[in-house]
Every structure is written in C-alpha cells, then in structure tokens.
Design a protein around this motif. Structure first.
Motif, PDB file in Angstrom:
ATOM      1  N   SER A  45     -44.166  -7.904 -11.469  1.00 13.63           N
ATOM      2  CA  SER A  45     -43.358  -9.059 -11.843  1.00 13.63           C
ATOM      3  C   SER A  45     -44.214 -10.125 -12.511  1.00 13.63           C
ATOM      4  O   SER A  45     -43.811 -11.278 -12.628  1.00 13.63           O
ATOM      5  N   GLY A  46     -45.423  -9.743 -12.952  1.00 13.57           N
ATOM      6  CA  GLY A  46     -46.322 -10.696 -13.571  1.00 13.57           C
ATOM      7  C   GLY A  46     -45.830 -11.145 -14.934  1.00 13.57           C
ATOM      8  O   GLY A  46     -44.863 -10.632 -15.489  1.00 13.57           O
ATOM      9  N   ARG A  47     -46.526 -12.138 -15.488  1.00 11.18           N
ATOM     10  CA  ARG A  47     -46.151 -12.676 -16.789  1.00 11.18           C
ATOM     11  C   ARG A  47     -46.487 -11.670 -17.881  1.00 11.18           C
ATOM     12  O   ARG A  47     -47.525 -11.004 -17.840  1.00 11.18           O
ATOM     13  N   PRO A  48     -45.627 -11.548 -18.888  1.00 11.29           N
ATOM     14  CA  PRO A  48     -45.932 -10.656 -20.010  1.00 11.29           C
ATOM     15  C   PRO A  48     -47.231 -11.061 -20.685  1.00 11.29           C
ATOM     16  O   PRO A  48     -47.596 -12.242 -20.716  1.00 11.29           O
ATOM     17  N   ASN A  49     -47.938 -10.096 -21.215  1.00 13.72           N
ATOM     18  CA  ASN A  49     -49.165 -10.386 -21.954  1.00 13.72           C
ATOM     19  C   ASN A  49     -49.146  -9.638 -23.280  1.00 13.72           C
ATOM     20  O   ASN A  49     -48.247  -8.834 -23.553  1.00 13.72           O
ATOM     21  N   GLN A  50     -50.134  -9.899 -24.092  1.00  8.71           N
ATOM     22  CA  GLN A  50     -50.133  -9.355 -25.452  1.00  8.71           C
ATOM     23  C   GLN A  50     -50.220  -7.833 -25.464  1.00  8.71           C
ATOM     24  O   GLN A  50     -49.652  -7.177 -26.342  1.00  8.71           O
ATOM     25  N   LYS A  51     -50.906  -7.241 -24.488  1.00  9.25           N
ATOM     26  CA  LYS A  51     -51.010  -5.787 -24.466  1.00  9.25           C
ATOM     27  C   LYS A  51     -49.663  -5.135 -24.144  1.00  9.25           C
ATOM     28  O   LYS A  51     -49.437  -3.986 -24.501  1.00  9.25           O
ATOM     29  N   TRP A  52     -48.768  -5.865 -23.472  1.00 10.54           N
ATOM     30  CA  TRP A  52     -47.405  -5.357 -23.288  1.00 10.54           C
ATOM     31  C   TRP A  52     -46.723  -5.225 -24.647  1.00 10.54           C
ATOM     32  O   TRP A  52     -46.040  -4.240 -24.925  1.00 10.54           O
ATOM     33  N   ASP A  53     -46.887  -6.253 -25.478  1.00  8.19           N
ATOM     34  CA  ASP A  53     -46.295  -6.216 -26.822  1.00  8.19           C
ATOM     35  C   ASP A  53     -46.847  -5.054 -27.638  1.00  8.19           C
ATOM     36  O   ASP A  53     -46.117  -4.411 -28.395  1.00  8.19           O
ATOM     37  N   VAL A  54     -48.152  -4.807 -27.502  1.00  6.29           N
ATOM     38  CA  VAL A  54     -48.781  -3.719 -28.272  1.00  6.29           C
ATOM     39  C   VAL A  54     -48.147  -2.383 -27.898  1.00  6.29           C
ATOM     40  O   VAL A  54     -47.829  -1.563 -28.767  1.00  6.29           O
ATOM     41  N   TYR A  55     -47.958  -2.160 -26.601  1.00  9.40           N
ATOM     42  CA  TYR A  55     -47.333  -0.907 -26.165  1.00  9.40           C
ATOM     43  C   TYR A  55     -45.916  -0.787 -26.737  1.00  9.40           C
ATOM     44  O   TYR A  55     -45.526   0.249 -27.281  1.00  9.40           O
ATOM     45  N   SER A  56     -45.136  -1.854 -26.604  1.00  7.70           N
ATOM     46  CA  SER A  56     -43.757  -1.829 -27.098  1.00  7.70           C
ATOM     47  C   SER A  56     -43.717  -1.543 -28.595  1.00  7.70           C
ATOM     48  O   SER A  56     -42.869  -0.776 -29.065  1.00  7.70           O
ATOM     49  N   PHE A  57     -44.627  -2.163 -29.329  1.00  6.54           N
ATOM     50  CA  PHE A  57     -44.665  -1.912 -30.765  1.00  6.54           C
ATOM     51  C   PHE A  57     -45.016  -0.458 -31.056  1.00  6.54           C
ATOM     52  O   PHE A  57     -44.494   0.145 -32.002  1.00  6.54           O
ATOM     53  N   GLY A  58     -45.894   0.132 -30.240  1.00  4.67           N
ATOM     54  CA  GLY A  58     -46.230   1.538 -30.410  1.00  4.67           C
ATOM     55  C   GLY A  58     -45.018   2.440 -30.242  1.00  4.67           C
ATOM     56  O   GLY A  58     -44.848   3.428 -30.969  1.00  4.67           O
ATOM     57  N   VAL A  59     -44.135   2.103 -29.283  1.00  6.73           N
ATOM     58  CA  VAL A  59     -42.908   2.885 -29.094  1.00  6.73           C
ATOM     59  C   VAL A  59     -42.006   2.746 -30.315  1.00  6.73           C
ATOM     60  O   VAL A  59     -41.399   3.717 -30.776  1.00  6.73           O
ATOM     61  N   VAL A  60     -41.925   1.522 -30.872  1.00  9.33           N
ATOM     62  CA  VAL A  60     -41.129   1.318 -32.087  1.00  9.33           C
ATOM     63  C   VAL A  60     -41.679   2.173 -33.227  1.00  9.33           C
ATOM     64  O   VAL A  60     -40.920   2.793 -33.988  1.00  9.33           O
ATOM     65  N   LEU A  61     -43.005   2.241 -33.361  1.00  8.37           N
ATOM     66  CA  LEU A  61     -43.606   3.093 -34.390  1.00  8.37           C
ATOM     67  C   LEU A  61     -43.211   4.554 -34.193  1.00  8.37           C
ATOM     68  O   LEU A  61     -42.865   5.253 -35.157  1.00  8.37           O
ATOM     69  N   LEU A  62     -43.267   5.031 -32.947  1.00  9.02           N
ATOM     70  CA  LEU A  62     -42.898   6.419 -32.682  1.00  9.02           C
ATOM     71  C   LEU A  62     -41.431   6.669 -33.023  1.00  9.02           C
ATOM     72  O   LEU A  62     -41.069   7.745 -33.510  1.00  9.02           O
ATOM     73  N   GLU A  63     -40.593   5.682 -32.778  1.00  7.95           N
ATOM     74  CA  GLU A  63     -39.179   5.831 -33.127  1.00  7.95           C
ATOM     75  C   GLU A  63     -39.010   5.904 -34.644  1.00  7.95           C
ATOM     76  O   GLU A  63     -38.199   6.690 -35.154  1.00  7.95           O
ATOM     77  N   LEU A  64     -39.764   5.086 -35.374  1.00 12.39           N
ATOM     78  CA  LEU A  64     -39.726   5.148 -36.836  1.00 12.39           C
ATOM     79  C   LEU A  64     -40.197   6.509 -37.352  1.00 12.39           C
ATOM     80  O   LEU A  64     -39.669   7.039 -38.326  1.00 12.39           O
ATOM     81  N   LEU A  65     -41.205   7.065 -36.689  1.00 10.07           N
ATOM     82  CA  LEU A  65     -41.790   8.330 -37.142  1.00 10.07           C
ATOM     83  C   LEU A  65     -40.917   9.535 -36.803  1.00 10.07           C
ATOM     84  O   LEU A  65     -40.786  10.457 -37.603  1.00 10.07           O
ATOM     85  N   THR A  66     -40.342   9.521 -35.607  1.00  5.25           N
ATOM     86  CA  THR A  66     -39.613  10.707 -35.143  1.00  5.25           C
ATOM     87  C   THR A  66     -38.110  10.621 -35.375  1.00  5.25           C
ATOM     88  O   THR A  66     -37.427  11.649 -35.384  1.00  5.25           O
ATOM     89  N   GLY A  67     -37.589   9.401 -35.541  1.00  4.08           N
ATOM     90  CA  GLY A  67     -36.155   9.234 -35.669  1.00  4.08           C
ATOM     91  C   GLY A  67     -35.418   9.397 -34.359  1.00  4.08           C
ATOM     92  O   GLY A  67     -34.187   9.489 -34.351  1.00  4.08           O
ATOM     93  N   LYS A  68     -36.140   9.446 -33.248  1.00  2.00           N
ATOM     94  CA  LYS A  68     -35.535   9.691 -31.940  1.00  2.00           C
ATOM     95  C   LYS A  68     -35.595   8.435 -31.080  1.00  2.00           C
ATOM     96  O   LYS A  68     -36.567   7.690 -31.121  1.00  2.00           O
ATOM     97  N   SER A  69     -34.552   8.221 -30.292  1.00  2.00           N
ATOM     98  CA  SER A  69     -34.515   7.083 -29.384  1.00  2.00           C
ATOM     99  C   SER A  69     -35.382   7.369 -28.166  1.00  2.00           C
ATOM    100  O   SER A  69     -35.380   8.493 -27.659  1.00  2.00           O
ATOM    101  N   PRO A  70     -36.094   6.377 -27.666  1.00  2.00           N
ATOM    102  CA  PRO A  70     -37.014   6.632 -26.552  1.00  2.00           C
ATOM    103  C   PRO A  70     -36.325   6.902 -25.227  1.00  2.00           C
ATOM    104  O   PRO A  70     -36.923   7.481 -24.332  1.00  2.00           O
ATOM    105  N   GLU A  71     -35.043   6.498 -25.094  1.00  2.00           N
ATOM    106  CA  GLU A  71     -34.392   6.703 -23.797  1.00  2.00           C
ATOM    107  C   GLU A  71     -33.841   8.104 -23.632  1.00  2.00           C
ATOM    108  O   GLU A  71     -33.434   8.496 -22.548  1.00  2.00           O
ATOM    109  N   ILE A  72     -33.799   8.875 -24.709  1.00  2.00           N
ATOM    110  CA  ILE A  72     -33.268  10.229 -24.632  1.00  2.00           C
ATOM    111  C   ILE A  72     -34.411  11.200 -24.879  1.00  2.00           C
ATOM    112  O   ILE A  72     -35.086  11.136 -25.889  1.00  2.00           O
ATOM    113  N   SER A  73     -34.642  12.114 -23.952  1.00  2.00           N
ATOM    114  CA  SER A  73     -35.724  13.073 -24.108  1.00  2.00           C
ATOM    115  C   SER A  73     -35.478  13.923 -25.339  1.00  2.00           C
ATOM    116  O   SER A  73     -34.430  14.540 -25.486  1.00  2.00           O
TER     117      SER A  73
END
Length: 719
Positions: free
Chosen positions: A614-642
């Motif tokens: 429950s800690g405060r968000p930090n910049q490395k959290w944003d980096v991870y989230s952005f990485g997931v967005v990149l993977l979605e752009l690359l694969t065309g697949k939503s992260p919530e569906i295997s």
C-alpha cells in the motif's frame, strides 16, 4: 527376521534428515544462510528459509520460474540487500545455472568474489555494491554471456582493469566506482562494448591518459563518470563523438589543455571539468593562454595578426583582457538574440520552452517549436516563468456565487458563464470522475473533468490550489496541458486541452476487438517514443518530478496525427485532498447523461511490488506499466487475457508469456501482432522495442531503467 528388518528400515527412513528432500537449488541457496553470521529471529532475512521444505521458491528474497524440461521451478533470483549481513559470498551459488539476478548490495560481505560464481552462466545482473569485498576484478566475469548489469561500486576491490572486459559483449551498465582500482585503462576494451549505456569508474586510483577509444561507445546514453582519479594529459577530442545525451563527469583529475568545443563537449556544464587545474577554455571561466592559440589561415584579413601584435610590444595581460572583453561582447550579443527569439515566439501563438502559450494554436506548429521542451535545460536554464504560476489570486479569476474559476495559463481565458452555457457531452466515466467535451463560445473544445463534490474548507482549498498549480507548470508536447480549474463547495472541475482522436486503448481494441488498421508499425513506434518522452519529462524535468501512478493505454491520448499525450497524472492526489467521490452525480454539468466506459483492470499494468503493498507509487512503477503498454503495442494482445491457446493457467499474463517466448527462442512471428508482419522491414526495430519492454518489466525494480533511459533507447530505434 524379515519383520524386524522392515521395522528397522521404517524407523531409519523416518528419522533421516529431512533436508534431503530439499531441491538441489534449495541446498545451493542455503549455502548463503550458512555463510552469514546472522542472528536468528523475526528480523532475520532468513527467518522463513526452512530447510525442512522441498522448495526455496516461497522463501523471502527468492524468485523462481518454471523452466521447460524440469518438473520443479528453478531459482532465477536472489535478493537479500540492505540487511547489514556480515559474511562471505559462497561459491555454491555458482551451481544455480538458471540464476539471473543476484542482489546482495548494501551489506557487509567481505573477502573476494569467488570464481565459481561465474559458473552460473544465466546471470545477467550482479549487484554487489555497498559491501567490503576485496581482491581483484575476477578474470572469469565475462564468462557470463548474458551479463548486462554489473555494479560492484563502494567496495575495496583493487588491481587493474583487465583487458578481457571487452568480452562482456552484452554489458549495459558497468559501475565500478569507489574502489581501489589502479593503473591505466586498457584502450582495447571500449570498441567491443556495443551495448554499454552507463560507465562509472569514479573515485578510484586510475591514472594515465583517458583512452580515445571511449569515444566509440555509441550506445552510451546516460553518464560517463571518470571523476576523482589521477587521469592526466589532454582530453581526447573523440569524446565529442559520444551521443549528445551523455553527461560527462571528469572532476578532480590532472587533465590539462584546452577543452574541445565540438560535439558532446558543447553540451557539458562547467561542473563536469572542475578541479583540473591545468584545464582551460569554455565552459570553465578560465581562458587558455595565448601561446596555445593558433590563428587559422582563414582569418588573416579579419583583424591584426597576433604575432605582429606581439612584436609591437602588446603585453600578454592586455591580450587576455581584450580576449575577455570580446567574449563578454559575444555573450551579450547572444543574450540579446535569444531574448528577441523567445519574445518573437511568445507573441506568435506558439509554445516556447518557457511553457508560455496561447490557447488554440495549431498542434503541429506547437510541436515544432516545443520539441526543445523535451530537454530539462529548457526548464532549468533558459527562462524562468514560475512567476506566472504564483498564488491564484494573481491570475485571471472568474467567480459565480461561491465558486471560483481560475485560469492557470495567461494565454487561456474565458468566463464562468461561458462554461455554464457551453454545449457538452460525456466522453467517459471512470473511478477518477466523469470527463466531458465542452465547446466554448469561440468554437474551441476543451476537456472538463468533474472530480465530484468533496470538502470545502479553506485548508483543503489551499492544498488543492497548490497541487493544481504544480500540475499546471507541466509543459511538454507529449503531456496534456491543464488550462484552468474550478472550485466550489459542491463542485471541483479541471479544464484541459481536448485531444481529438481518443486514446490508445480505443485504438488498440477498435470496433471488433482488433487494433485499428491505422496502427502501422511506424505509428506504433511514434506513439511509443512520444509517450516515453512525456513520462520521462514528468519524472525528470517537471517541477514536482511527478509519478504518474496509473500508466495504461486509456491514459495515452492521441490526436489526428497519432501524436500521443500523457493524461490524468496527479489526479489521485487531488481526489485525496478534496475527499470527494468522483462518481457522484449532480453538479451543474454532472446531471447530463453519460456513457460508462469500462476501464482496464489496473492490476494488469501495475508492477508486481505495487500489487502487494500500500506504499506510495514511485517512478519504477511507471516504468513497469509503460513496459506492459509497449508489449501490448507489439503483440496486439490485452494483458488481462492470457494470449496462450492452452487451457492451462501456467501463463497468466502477457509479460510472462512474452518472456517465456524469448526463453524458448520462439519465432518472432509467434509473438508479434499479425498486422505488423506485413512490414518486413520493421523486424529489427520490433525486436529492439521488445528488448526495451522486457527491461521495463523486470520483476526487480532496481534493474528497471529510468524513463529517461527508456526514452533515449526508443529514440535511437529507426533513426
């Protein structure tokens, strides 16, 4: 007799030491516990390292992964850092052949780094900084074919840097600062390290000249730190060939001669060269001696010849004075030109690096002018416009009853009645409030976010106003601009630019659940680069060094040219301050009908550590989230569906599926969005972005790069 034998065997096996049931990886990991003098108890990092179990995968600091061909998960990460542990690094860790990350930093480990450790050939990150390790740099260290991150700083390592460092072909970060390394740096190392982005050899006892071959580190993008050593001689001009994003730190050496003014040298400040008594020239306030100045053949008619002047008896002191006067004159002329340039731009409906803009200018014009704003230098060095954003009482204010409409940007003004009368329709609704498109009387559309009712006391108002003013100072061509806000006891509104082409989530899902046909590879790369620049600006250059905290496709807006804009940063704090319920109905535009839009499940974009704390968000959290967005752009697949077609739950999310694909060396065509396969030329670029995304989504936040580095790496792709 047989019965006696059976009973004997039964009791024998029942009383065997249960550690025999622990997996081989578990036994190897236990060697670390045995090598450390650590008191028992709840404070011990080894409190749950139970040798009576069968697997170490549930122990604190241990991470595992399923590997094809093995029935049990294998240890891939050990992280026991900052625990003040005293002991040695056991050689048994080298038997962990699938170990990728070893983090033992900020403890009190002593002795040498065992050569056997480098039998763990899967290691790609070794963080041993902040200990008391001694001995030389192990010659076998580059036997690790995947080594990317090596940080041995703040130890007592000694000896020279071995020539065979050049064999660490995949190395990205080499940090050996604050040790006792000595001797000259071998020049043959650097041309081979084609992936190095950071080099830090500071605070050692290195001597000799700086090798000119360091200038061949074309991938270097963050820092070159050689400070606090004993380097001597002239600065090699080849350092100017390094990328312009590289920051030099050459302080406290014995360097001499004139600082070159070419290439990357021109981007360095004076602090990069301080405490080198024999260095001279720009940017130091120390002109070089005239004897070192050689007139060029092309300046014979531009003034009196220096040698002739000397013959006439002009003293060296007077020559220095004349040179200084010339420099001051040039500087004053430059300041006048810069002032006229910015005044011209500020008065032409543009968005200069000052951030001063007039509402309604064309986006393409603003982007051309504001490209410079992606650099921190624009905020920190050119002009200071903070006076525009002082207390709201000094700004343009419109009141109606107890409500107050405050225009943050001087170039943007309208009356509250105009907002009340404007036509509006709902763009969507989420947990952060309802968003409307409102068309003002002049035909200009704006986006209005209703935060709800909330508290109305004076203290809340002051905190809210201060936070909004900080958000309003953020000015970047890839970040949505906040223009004004409205505060009343029963209503809180934020007014920002309206971005015309929806968001990335809509573009990726399209009408039929498939990405829009407009999302070609060049467009996706453009979106990735622009979004990274916007986030990097928020992290590094914005007044508060903002953490977004909710990076996902629906918060990346797109204009008609598919230029991306980061939106919705800072909202959570505003809602916390007001104590409001953004989803509540009512208010003077809240009563309009709206269409509820299902937002993405946040957990799919959140970093692993963000899901369990429950800690405060930090910049490395944003980096991870952005990485997931990149993977979605690359694969065309939503992260919530295997993405796997298997019924097994072995691969529950997109990140693990992509990592598994790379580990098993699956064809790129099995992972990339089929729409992109038509653009054959983009294969290398797609692969490069995959590697950036994988770095962003590392489970260990310490290994993830900064957004600044991510942005720089993306900008190099396709150029």
């Amino acid at each position: 007799m047989n019965r006696l034998l059976i009973c004997t065997l039964f009791f024998l096996f029942r009383n065997l030491n249960p550690t025999l049931s622990l997996s081989p990886d578990g036994l190897s990991v236990l060697s670390l516990k045995s090598a450390v003098d650590q008191p028992a108890g709840h404070d011990s990092p080894f409190a749950d390292w139970n040798e009576n179990g069968t697997t170490p995968c549930r122990w604190s600091g241990i991470s595992c992964m399923n590997i094809t061909g093995f029935p049990d998960p294998r240890v891939v990460g050990i992280s026991v850092s900052g625990k003040n542990l005293r002991g040695y690094i056991p050689s048994e860790l080298g038997t962990l052949i699938y170990l990728r990350r070893l983090n033992l930093h900020n403890n009190n480990f002593y002795g040498s780094i065992p050569d056997q450790l480098f039998n763990a050939t899967s290691l790609h990150s070794l963080f041993l900084y902040g200990n008391n390790l001694s001995g030389s740099l192990p010659p076998l260290i580059c036997n690790l074919p995947r080594l990317q991150n090596l940080d041995l700083s703040n130890n007592s390592l000694s000896g020279s840097l071995p020539e065979n460092l050049k064999n660490c072909k995949q190395l990205q970060r080499l940090i050996l600062a604050q040790n006792k390394f000595s001797g000259e740096i071998p020049g043959g190392i650097w041309p081979e390290l084609n992936n190095l982005v950071q080099l830090d050899l500071s605070s050692n006892e290195l001597n000799g000249s700086i090798p000119s071959t360091i200038g061949e580190l074309n991938s270097l993008s963050t820092t070159l730190n050689l400070s606090f050593n004993h380097f001597s001689g002239k600065l090699p001009k080849t350092l100017g060939d390094l990328p312009v994003t590289v920051s030099f730190d050459l302080r406290n050496n014995n360097l001499s001669g004139e600082i070159p003014e070419t290439g990357s040298f021109a981007n360095q400040g004076p602090t990069a060269f301080l405490n080198n008594p024999l260095l001279c020239g720009f940017p130091l306030q120390k002109p070089c001696k005239n004897s070192d100045i050689i007139p060029s053949s092309g300046t014979q008619n531009s003034g009196p010849d220096l040698s002739e002047t000397r013959k006439k008896g002009l003293s060296s002191g007077l020559i220095v004075l004349i040179s200084a006067a010339d420099a001051i004159g040039v500087a004053l002329l430059g300041m006048v030109i810069v002032y006229i340039y910015w005044k011209t731009n500020d008065s032409s409906n543009s968005c200069s690096c000052t951030g001063k803009s007039k509402f309604g200018g064309r986006n393409d014009d603003k982007r051309r002018i504001c490209a410079l704003c992606s650099s921190c230098a624009c905020i920190n060095g050119i002009r200071n416009e903070d006076s525009e954003f002082e207390d709201h009482e000094k700004g343009e204010t419109s009141r109606k009853g107890e409500g107050e409409l405050v225009a943050i940007d001087k170039g943007f003004s309208f009356e509250l009645d105009e907002l009340l009368r404007a036509s509006a329709y709902v763009l969507g609704k989420s947990g952060l409030g309802i968003v409307y498109k409102v068309v003002l009387g002049n035909g200009v559309p704006v986006a209005v976010r209703r935060l709800g009712e909330g508290g109305s006391d004076q203290q809340r108002y002051k905190e809210f106003a201060a936070e909004v003013q900080a958000i309003g100072k953020v000015k970047h061509p890839n970040v949505v601009k906040l223009r004004a806000y409205y505060w009343a006891p029963d209503e809180k509104l934020l007014i920002s630019d309206f971005i015309s082409n929806g968001n990335l989530a809509t573009a990726m899902k399209g009408r039929n659940g498939q990405p829009s046909a407009n999302l070609t590879w060049s467009i996706r790369l453009k979106i990735a680069k622009g979004s990274a620049r916007g986030l990097a600006y928020l992290h590094e250059c914005s007044p508060r060094k903002f953490v977004h905290g909710d990076v996902k496709p629906s918060n990346i807006l797109l204009d008609d040219e598919f230029q991306p804009y980061i939106s919705d940063f800072g909202l959570n704090k505003l809602i916390t301050i007001t104590g409001s319920d953004p989803s509540s109905s009512g208010g003077f535009i809240g009563g309009l009908p709206y269409k509820s839009i299902q937002s993405e499940r946040n957990d799919n974009y959140r970093a692993p550590e963000a899901r369990v704390t429950s800690g405060r968000p930090n910049q490395k959290w944003d980096v991870y989230s952005f990485g997931v967005v990149l993977l979605e752009l690359l694969t065309g697949k939503s992260p919530e569906i295997s993405p796997t077609t298997s019924t097994s739950m072995e691969i529950p999310d997109l990140v693990r599926w992509v990592r598994k694909g790379f580990e098993e060396e699956n064809p790129l065509s099995d992972m990339v969005d089929p729409m992109l396969l038509q653009e054959v030329h983009a294969k290398k670029e797609v692969l490069a972005v995959f590697y950036v995304a994988l770095a962003c989504t590392e489970a260990d936040p310490e290994i993830r790069p900064r957004m600044k580095t991510v942005s720089e790496n993306l900008d190099r792709i396709g150029t």
